[in-house]
Design a protein around this motif. Structure first.
Motif, mmCIF file in Angstrom:
data_model
loop_
_atom_site.group_PDB
_atom_site.id
_atom_site.type_symbol
_atom_site.label_atom_id
_atom_site.label_comp_id
_atom_site.label_asym_id
_atom_site.label_seq_id
_atom_site.Cartn_x
_atom_site.Cartn_y
_atom_site.Cartn_z
ATOM 1 N N ILE A 194 35.632 30.547 43.794
ATOM 2 C CA ILE A 194 36.353 31.764 43.411
ATOM 3 C C ILE A 194 35.444 32.858 42.850
ATOM 4 O O ILE A 194 35.632 34.041 43.157
ATOM 5 N N PRO A 195 34.409 32.542 42.019
ATOM 6 C CA PRO A 195 33.532 33.615 41.525
ATOM 7 C C PRO A 195 32.792 34.369 42.630
ATOM 8 O O PRO A 195 32.298 35.477 42.392
ATOM 9 N N TYR A 196 32.703 33.790 43.815
ATOM 10 C CA TYR A 196 31.992 34.419 44.926
ATOM 11 C C TYR A 196 32.935 35.171 45.870
ATOM 12 O O TYR A 196 32.512 35.636 46.930
ATOM 13 N N ILE A 197 34.202 35.269 45.479
ATOM 14 C CA ILE A 197 35.190 35.999 46.280
ATOM 15 C C ILE A 197 35.639 37.232 45.492
ATOM 16 O O ILE A 197 36.066 37.131 44.345
ATOM 17 N N GLY A 198 35.531 38.400 46.105
ATOM 18 C CA GLY A 198 36.001 39.636 45.497
ATOM 19 C C GLY A 198 37.269 40.101 46.183
ATOM 20 O O GLY A 198 37.349 40.079 47.418
ATOM 21 N N ILE A 199 38.270 40.515 45.407
ATOM 22 C CA ILE A 199 39.569 40.899 45.980
ATOM 23 C C ILE A 199 39.982 42.259 45.464
ATOM 24 O O ILE A 199 39.945 42.519 44.249
ATOM 25 N N LEU A 200 40.394 43.143 46.389
ATOM 26 C CA LEU A 200 41.023 44.404 46.020
ATOM 27 C C LEU A 200 42.475 44.338 46.466
ATOM 28 O O LEU A 200 42.775 44.372 47.656
ATOM 29 N N HIS A 201 43.373 44.192 45.484
ATOM 30 C CA HIS A 201 44.795 44.082 45.786
ATOM 31 C C HIS A 201 45.391 45.462 46.071
ATOM 32 O O HIS A 201 44.857 46.486 45.658
ATOM 33 N N GLN A 202 46.556 45.468 46.744
ATOM 34 C CA GLN A 202 47.287 46.724 46.949
ATOM 35 C C GLN A 202 47.605 47.380 45.617
ATOM 36 O O GLN A 202 47.500 48.586 45.453
ATOM 37 N N GLU A 203 48.009 46.567 44.643
ATOM 38 C CA GLU A 203 48.421 47.092 43.328
ATOM 39 C C GLU A 203 47.248 47.048 42.351
ATOM 40 O O GLU A 203 47.378 46.603 41.226
ATOM 41 N N PHE A 204 46.076 47.519 42.790
ATOM 42 C CA PHE A 204 44.900 47.489 41.925
ATOM 43 C C PHE A 204 45.154 48.320 40.671
ATOM 44 O O PHE A 204 45.951 49.251 40.658
ATOM 45 N N SER A 205 44.468 47.989 39.605
ATOM 46 C CA SER A 205 44.558 48.794 38.389
ATOM 47 C C SER A 205 43.229 48.715 37.657
ATOM 48 O O SER A 205 42.546 47.690 37.686
ATOM 49 N N LEU A 206 42.869 49.810 37.009
ATOM 50 C CA LEU A 206 41.683 49.853 36.168
ATOM 51 C C LEU A 206 42.116 49.763 34.714
ATOM 52 O O LEU A 206 43.264 50.053 34.374
ATOM 53 N N TYR A 207 41.200 49.370 33.844
ATOM 54 C CA TYR A 207 41.507 49.327 32.418
ATOM 55 C C TYR A 207 41.635 50.764 31.905
ATOM 56 O O TYR A 207 40.640 51.500 31.884
ATOM 57 N N PRO A 208 42.830 51.194 31.492
ATOM 58 C CA PRO A 208 43.063 52.618 31.204
ATOM 59 C C PRO A 208 42.306 53.153 30.000
ATOM 60 O O PRO A 208 42.052 54.348 29.911
ATOM 61 N N HIS A 209 41.951 52.282 29.047
ATOM 62 C CA HIS A 209 41.312 52.750 27.814
ATOM 63 C C HIS A 209 39.808 52.475 27.799
ATOM 64 O O HIS A 209 39.185 52.489 26.741
ATOM 65 N N ARG A 210 39.251 52.209 28.969
ATOM 66 C CA ARG A 210 37.809 52.010 29.064
ATOM 67 C C ARG A 210 37.237 53.009 30.057
ATOM 68 O O ARG A 210 37.890 53.385 31.027
ATOM 69 N N THR A 211 36.006 53.417 29.839
ATOM 70 C CA THR A 211 35.356 54.352 30.742
ATOM 71 C C THR A 211 35.112 53.684 32.095
ATOM 72 O O THR A 211 35.231 52.451 32.230
ATOM 73 N N ILE A 212 34.723 54.485 33.066
ATOM 74 C CA ILE A 212 34.421 53.926 34.387
ATOM 75 C C ILE A 212 33.236 52.969 34.296
ATOM 76 O O ILE A 212 33.241 51.897 34.913
#
Length: 531
Positions: A364-382
């Motif tokens: 699993i650590p070697y698999i990257g997933i971008l879901h349809q409902e992706f979200s970023l942490y709203p209170h952290r910088t890019i």
């Protein structure tokens, strides 16, 4: 009649201008389209017209020409001047400097404005669909609330979900409930920020049709942003093309959209690659479950295929074909009912249905997933989203260099990438957030990358940049991609092979061009296939 005027409007965030000296007039009853690539300032303009906090112009004025009843403070478009209000008062014309008027007038204008935002579902999640719509109905029509709610749900073609709990709906269905709720407010101004951007073509057509019937044909003033040329050509009466916060072109939709598309770069020619080493083996994989409404559902029904190391493999089909369920089983997020998914780690094959840290936990650590409902942490910088928030422990300067590198890989130039690092997610456009979410996946250097509907919020220019970045990362990082998509044109651009799914089964695997030949006319229409 002139309804809204923007006079020399500029908006800066931390000294960086998102809108620059914008002058625009919006007539009552007209639909104005705002066109532009990701980060052009479209969403900033929509939020400014709505009166959203933190979007007050840095310079210039937003003027609303309205009719207002002094007795009850109800606000209507300017054509109501001299008409009688239901409270017994009479509407009077008033020119309002929106961001500098008194708070009661500001709130009265906001109350008469409806807004649809990207990927924002703002529903009563634990209540039925019809109750969600009834609660939004304008108080002047509340006595007719039930028939009005049913009428609106018919308009968005959701009467078959009328008693369903909102949280159980799909993303496209939630978007249509949001639309019905906004129409229920009987607004004088309707603002729509990429209303069809994340939807499959069939659902996008339903939303587009509802906007025509519920807004345009009722002569409600609307401002709509979109990166879909078809939406910009068919829905607005007038189109404004923004780039880096400035007006590039404005006028009739056909002309402006045509000039915009002239600036869309051509995708680099995809090289044909030979693959020899399988990295994923799927054998007789099934996922069956029981639904009270539908009985036994065979979401995935006995599929088998291999994916080769370094390959970009597409899984295509209409909504409900089983694509996402299949990708989740490959990633180890959903357990299969039967069959096997094996992934090669080094020289060892590991079955993903076998749980535990020495089994699929190693993969699993070697698999990257971008879901349809992706979200970023709203209170952290890019920068924090790309490093700290995903537990990527790197020295500060190296982390910054790594973040800039991966942002460049998803289509930002170096200057823009460096500017983004200290911004918050809500300072970015929807398309920019989408690319940052993809960068968050790629920064961990996964061996296998799974992208679920990756082109949802992307304008044509961004889509080509992301297509190039996928091809580039495959070459530079030896990554293998699985792309789940209803966007067959995107699959044709980037995928080496594709699998066509219908009803939980794989009908054919082959070159993307061969898969197009297998599509029914209905599938071609609903999967964005040109020609």
């Amino acid at each position: 009649m002139n309804f809204i005027e923007l006079k020399n409007v500029s908006k800066a965030f931390n000294g960086k201008y998102a809108l620059k000296n914008l002058n625009l007039k919006i007539d009552e009853g007209k639909v104005v389209g705002i066109l532009g690539k990701s980060g052009a300032g479209k969403s900033v303009l929509i939020n400014m017209l709505r009166g959203m906090r933190d979007y007050k112009p840095t310079e210039g004025s937003v003027i609303y020409n309205i009719a207002i009843c002094p007795k009850c403070m109800r606000v209507e478009p300017p054509s109501y001047k001299g008409k009688d209000c239901l409270c017994g008062g009479k509407f009077k014309f008033k020119k309002v400097d929106f961001w500098n008027c008194d708070r009661k007038l500001f709130a009265a204008i906001r109350k008469r404005t409806a807004i649809m935002l990207q990927r924002t579902f703002a529903l009563y999640e634990d209540e039925p669909v019809i109750d969600n719509v009834i609660k939004a109905i304008d108080e002047l029509e509340y006595e007719k609330s039930v028939p009005k709610a049913i009428e609106l749900l018919e308009m968005v073609q959701l009467t078959h979900r009328i008693t369903h709990i909102a949280r159980d709906l799909s993303g496209g269905e939630k978007q249509r409930v949001v639309l019905a709720r906004q129409l229920a407010k009987n607004p004088m101004l309707f603002l729509a920020d990429e209303p069809t951007g994340t939807l499959d073509p069939r659902t996008a057509d339903l939303v587009h049709s509802a906007l025509v019937k519920g807004v345009k044909e009722k002569n409600i003033t609307m401002v709509v942003t979109s990166h879909w040329p078809e939406v910009m050509k068919e829905l607005p009466d007038y189109v404004v093309w923004l780039d880096e916060g400035e007006v590039v072109e404005e006028g009739d939709p056909e002309t402006v959209v045509g000039k915009f598309l002239e600036h869309v770069p051509e995708l680099k020619e995809r090289k044909r690659v030979e693959f020899v080493n399988p990295i994923i083996k799927v054998r007789n994989l099934k996922k069956h479950y029981y639904s009270i409404e539908r009985g036994m559902v065979k979401a995935v029904d006995g599929v088998s295929f291999d994916v080769y190391e370094g390959e970009i493999f597409g899984i295509v089909g209409l909504s409900g074909a089983g694509k996402t369920t299949l990708s989740r089983m490959i990633a180890g997020l959903t357990d299969p009912s039967d069959g096997d998914v094996c992934i090669r780690l080094g020289d060892e094959w590991i079955n993903m249905k076998e749980k535990g840290p020495t089994k699929r936990g190693r993969v699993i650590p070697y698999i990257g997933i971008l879901h349809q409902e992706f979200s970023l942490y709203p209170h952290r910088t890019i920068l924090e989203n790309l490093t700290d928030a995903i537990n990527l422990e790197l020295p500060a300067e190296f982390a910054r260099m790594k973040a800039v590198y991966v942002l460049k890989a998803v289509g930002f130039n170096e200057k823009k990438a460096k500017e983004l690092l200290h911004k918050m997610p809500d300072e970015l456009s929807g398309g920019e957030r989408h690319r940052v979410a993809l960068a968050q996946v790629l920064i961990k250097e996964p061996k296998i990358v799974i992208l679920d509907e990756p082109t949802g919020t992307m304008d044509p220019i961004t889509r080509i940049q992301v297509s190039d970045s996928i091809l580039k990362s495959r070459e530079e990082l030896d990554q293998t991609y699985i792309i789940v998509s209803h966007d067959m044109d995107f699959v044709l651009e980037v995928c080496d092979r594709a699998a066509l799914m219908r009803g939980g089964k794989i009908l054919k695997i082959g070159d993307p061009e061969d898969i197009v030949e297998e599509l029914t006319p209905e599938e071609k229409k609903k999967m964005s296939v040109e020609g």
